[in-house]
Each structure stands twice: as structure tokens, then as C-alpha cells.
Design a protein around this motif. Sequence first.
Motif, PDB file in Angstrom:
ATOM      1  N   MET A  93       0.846  -1.159   0.000  1.00 32.36           N
ATOM      2  CA  MET A  93       0.000   0.000   0.000  1.00 32.36           C
ATOM      3  C   MET A  93       0.901   1.233   0.000  1.00 32.36           C
ATOM      4  N   SER A  94       0.560   2.176  -0.849  1.00 37.38           N
ATOM      5  CA  SER A  94       1.398   3.374  -0.922  1.00 37.38           C
ATOM      6  C   SER A  94       0.876   4.439   0.032  1.00 37.38           C
ATOM      7  N   GLU A  95       1.745   5.335   0.356  1.00 35.22           N
ATOM      8  CA  GLU A  95       1.434   6.393   1.297  1.00 35.22           C
ATOM      9  C   GLU A  95       0.774   7.566   0.551  1.00 35.22           C
ATOM     10  N   ALA A  96      -0.228   8.163   1.156  1.00 36.34           N
ATOM     11  CA  ALA A  96      -0.931   9.283   0.535  1.00 36.34           C
ATOM     12  C   ALA A  96      -0.046  10.526   0.574  1.00 36.34           C
ATOM     13  N   ARG A  97      -0.069  11.282  -0.536  1.00 36.34           N
ATOM     14  CA  ARG A  97       0.710  12.522  -0.588  1.00 36.34           C
ATOM     15  C   ARG A  97      -0.236  13.687  -0.860  1.00 36.34           C
ATOM     16  N   LEU A  98       0.020  14.772  -0.213  1.00 31.82           N
ATOM     17  CA  LEU A  98      -0.749  15.988  -0.442  1.00 31.82           C
ATOM     18  C   LEU A  98       0.011  16.854  -1.424  1.00 31.82           C
ATOM     19  N   LEU A  99      -0.684  17.277  -2.458  1.00 32.78           N
ATOM     20  CA  LEU A  99      -0.078  18.160  -3.439  1.00 32.78           C
ATOM     21  C   LEU A  99      -0.766  19.512  -3.365  1.00 32.78           C
ATOM     22  N   LYS A 100       0.013  20.552  -3.263  1.00 32.18           N
ATOM     23  CA  LYS A 100      -0.562  21.895  -3.274  1.00 32.18           C
ATOM     24  C   LYS A 100      -0.457  22.415  -4.702  1.00 32.18           C
ATOM     25  N   ILE A 101      -1.616  22.646  -5.283  1.00 32.07           N
ATOM     26  CA  ILE A 101      -1.658  23.152  -6.644  1.00 32.07           C
ATOM     27  C   ILE A 101      -2.125  24.587  -6.580  1.00 32.07           C
ATOM     28  N   LYS A 102      -1.373  25.453  -7.198  1.00 32.02           N
ATOM     29  CA  LYS A 102      -1.722  26.868  -7.205  1.00 32.02           C
ATOM     30  C   LYS A 102      -2.385  27.182  -8.541  1.00 32.02           C
ATOM     31  N   SER A 103      -3.624  27.658  -8.463  1.00 34.80           N
ATOM     32  CA  SER A 103      -4.363  27.984  -9.686  1.00 34.80           C
ATOM     33  C   SER A 103      -3.809  29.262 -10.309  1.00 34.80           C
ATOM     34  N   PRO A 104      -4.080  29.479 -11.589  1.00 35.54           N
ATOM     35  CA  PRO A 104      -3.647  30.727 -12.227  1.00 35.54           C
ATOM     36  C   PRO A 104      -4.210  31.964 -11.525  1.00 35.54           C
ATOM     37  N   LEU A 105      -5.437  31.873 -11.041  1.00 34.21           N
ATOM     38  CA  LEU A 105      -6.031  33.010 -10.334  1.00 34.21           C
ATOM     39  C   LEU A 105      -5.276  33.304  -9.040  1.00 34.21           C
ATOM     40  N   ALA A 106      -4.926  32.268  -8.316  1.00 37.56           N
ATOM     41  CA  ALA A 106      -4.178  32.461  -7.074  1.00 37.56           C
ATOM     42  C   ALA A 106      -2.830  33.110  -7.354  1.00 37.56           C
ATOM     43  N   ARG A 107      -2.183  32.737  -8.456  1.00 44.50           N
ATOM     44  CA  ARG A 107      -0.903  33.369  -8.813  1.00 44.50           C
ATOM     45  C   ARG A 107      -1.102  34.835  -9.174  1.00 44.50           C
ATOM     46  N   GLN A 108      -2.177  35.140  -9.906  1.00 45.76           N
ATOM     47  CA  GLN A 108      -2.433  36.527 -10.312  1.00 45.76           C
ATOM     48  C   GLN A 108      -2.733  37.419  -9.114  1.00 45.76           C
ATOM     49  N   VAL A 109      -3.410  36.892  -8.137  1.00 48.13           N
ATOM     50  CA  VAL A 109      -3.757  37.678  -6.964  1.00 48.13           C
ATOM     51  C   VAL A 109      -2.500  38.145  -6.242  1.00 48.13           C
ATOM     52  N   HIS A 110      -1.467  37.338  -6.259  1.00 47.90           N
ATOM     53  CA  HIS A 110      -0.248  37.675  -5.536  1.00 47.90           C
ATOM     54  C   HIS A 110       0.739  38.480  -6.365  1.00 47.90           C
ATOM     55  N   GLU A 111       0.450  38.709  -7.644  1.00 52.60           N
ATOM     56  CA  GLU A 111       1.337  39.523  -8.476  1.00 52.60           C
ATOM     57  C   GLU A 111       1.043  40.995  -8.246  1.00 52.60           C
ATOM     58  N   PRO A 112       2.069  41.823  -8.336  1.00 51.01           N
ATOM     59  CA  PRO A 112       1.838  43.257  -8.155  1.00 51.01           C
ATOM     60  C   PRO A 112       1.056  43.852  -9.336  1.00 51.01           C
ATOM     61  N   GLY A 113       0.392  44.995  -9.071  1.00 48.35           N
ATOM     62  CA  GLY A 113      -0.360  45.668 -10.132  1.00 48.35           C
ATOM     63  C   GLY A 113      -1.849  45.426  -9.980  1.00 48.35           C
ATOM     64  N   GLY A 114      -2.593  45.954 -10.914  1.00 49.05           N
ATOM     65  CA  GLY A 114      -4.044  45.783 -10.879  1.00 49.05           C
ATOM     66  C   GLY A 114      -4.707  46.839 -10.009  1.00 49.05           C
ATOM     67  N   ARG A 115      -5.969  46.622  -9.722  1.00 43.38           N
ATOM     68  CA  ARG A 115      -6.750  47.559  -8.907  1.00 43.38           C
ATOM     69  C   ARG A 115      -6.890  47.039  -7.496  1.00 43.38           C
ATOM     70  N   THR A 116      -6.949  47.985  -6.582  1.00 55.29           N
ATOM     71  CA  THR A 116      -7.257  47.599  -5.210  1.00 55.29           C
ATOM     72  C   THR A 116      -8.778  47.501  -5.096  1.00 55.29           C
ATOM     73  N   VAL A 117      -9.239  46.861  -4.063  1.00 51.90           N
ATOM     74  CA  VAL A 117     -10.677  46.743  -3.834  1.00 51.90           C
ATOM     75  C   VAL A 117     -11.272  48.136  -3.659  1.00 51.90           C
ATOM     76  N   ARG A 118     -10.562  48.989  -2.951  1.00 58.81           N
ATOM     77  CA  ARG A 118     -11.047  50.354  -2.723  1.00 58.81           C
ATOM     78  C   ARG A 118     -11.205  51.106  -4.053  1.00 58.81           C
ATOM     79  N   ASP A 119     -10.218  50.986  -4.930  1.00 59.97           N
ATOM     80  CA  ASP A 119     -10.300  51.648  -6.237  1.00 59.97           C
ATOM     81  C   ASP A 119     -11.456  51.099  -7.066  1.00 59.97           C
ATOM     82  N   ALA A 120     -11.628  49.793  -7.037  1.00 57.77           N
ATOM     83  CA  ALA A 120     -12.718  49.174  -7.796  1.00 57.77           C
ATOM     84  C   ALA A 120     -14.072  49.632  -7.270  1.00 57.77           C
ATOM     85  N   GLU A 121     -14.191  49.727  -5.952  1.00 60.13           N
ATOM     86  CA  GLU A 121     -15.448  50.178  -5.358  1.00 60.13           C
ATOM     87  C   GLU A 121     -15.732  51.640  -5.715  1.00 60.13           C
ATOM     88  N   MET A 122     -14.702  52.483  -5.640  1.00 57.18           N
ATOM     89  CA  MET A 122     -14.887  53.896  -5.993  1.00 57.18           C
ATOM     90  C   MET A 122     -15.288  54.040  -7.459  1.00 57.18           C
TER      91      MET A 122
END
Length: 157
Positions: free
Chosen positions: A1-30
Amino acid sequence: MSEARLLKIKSPLARQVHEPGGRTVRDAEMRANRELEVHRAPVMAAIAAAVDELEAISAEASPDAGPRVYATASRIIDIGGYFDTGPLHEAVYSLCDVADRMIGAQMWHWPSVDVHLRALRLILAGDCRTSRSSAVLLDGLRSVAERINQLTAPPAD
């Protein structure tokens, strides 16, 4: 029996959220609020027209007009829902509540509707701003609603 492994997969959206640039929530709301504000004058005109319609229904005072009062008042809530209408929302909600109770009890009291309509006119004339006057109006509407609640309540056993 093999041992279970946890894989952390980062979605493209998650990567984009952490990149600099774009609008802040405050700017989008305004930006959204600024774009929405363009529609304020036509919306307020539509609300005033609906109050005119309610006044015509009230002047008619036909026994079957209750559902029309409720439908028109709820349309005001729908129309103004995207804007800060201050005390107007509470006043119209009170009218809907009163109309619903009277429809359910099959008892109509037109003076209660007229008091609400006068309050709506005063609130609209005050540009839907919260003030001491609007607070007094809303207190009065609460009293009217409480009286209608008493009149339409089922008899106690």
C-alpha cells in the motif's frame, strides 16, 4: 500500500492575486460607485413617478387596490436598491409591510397609506438625507405600522 501525498496546486487566479499591479478593492469600489452615480437622477425620477402612481391609487381608494399598492411600493424598493436612499427605504418598506398586513386581513385603511405617501414626499423633497425631520417621520410611520399590526392581528384565544 502506498502512502498518501498531499499536493498543493496553485491555480492561475491564485498566482495573479499575488502579483503586483491591478486595482485595489477600494479603487474598484470607488469606480463602481462613480459609474453607478450616473444613473441616480433617472432612478430618483422613476421613484418619484412611482410615488405619483401610489397617490393615484390611493385617490381611487378602490377595495381591490391593495395588491397594487404593495406591488408599486415594492417596485420603489427594487428601483432604489442600488443607491443610498437613506430614510426612503425604511419608509417604503414600512408601506409594504402595512399593505401586506391589510391585504392579509382583508381590511384596508387608506389614511395609513396616505400618511406613508406624505412621508415619502417629504423624504424625497429632502433629497433622501437622514435628518431630525426624517427620524421624526420614520417614528410616526412606525406608530402607524404598529396600529395596523394591532388592527390586523388575529383575535386572541
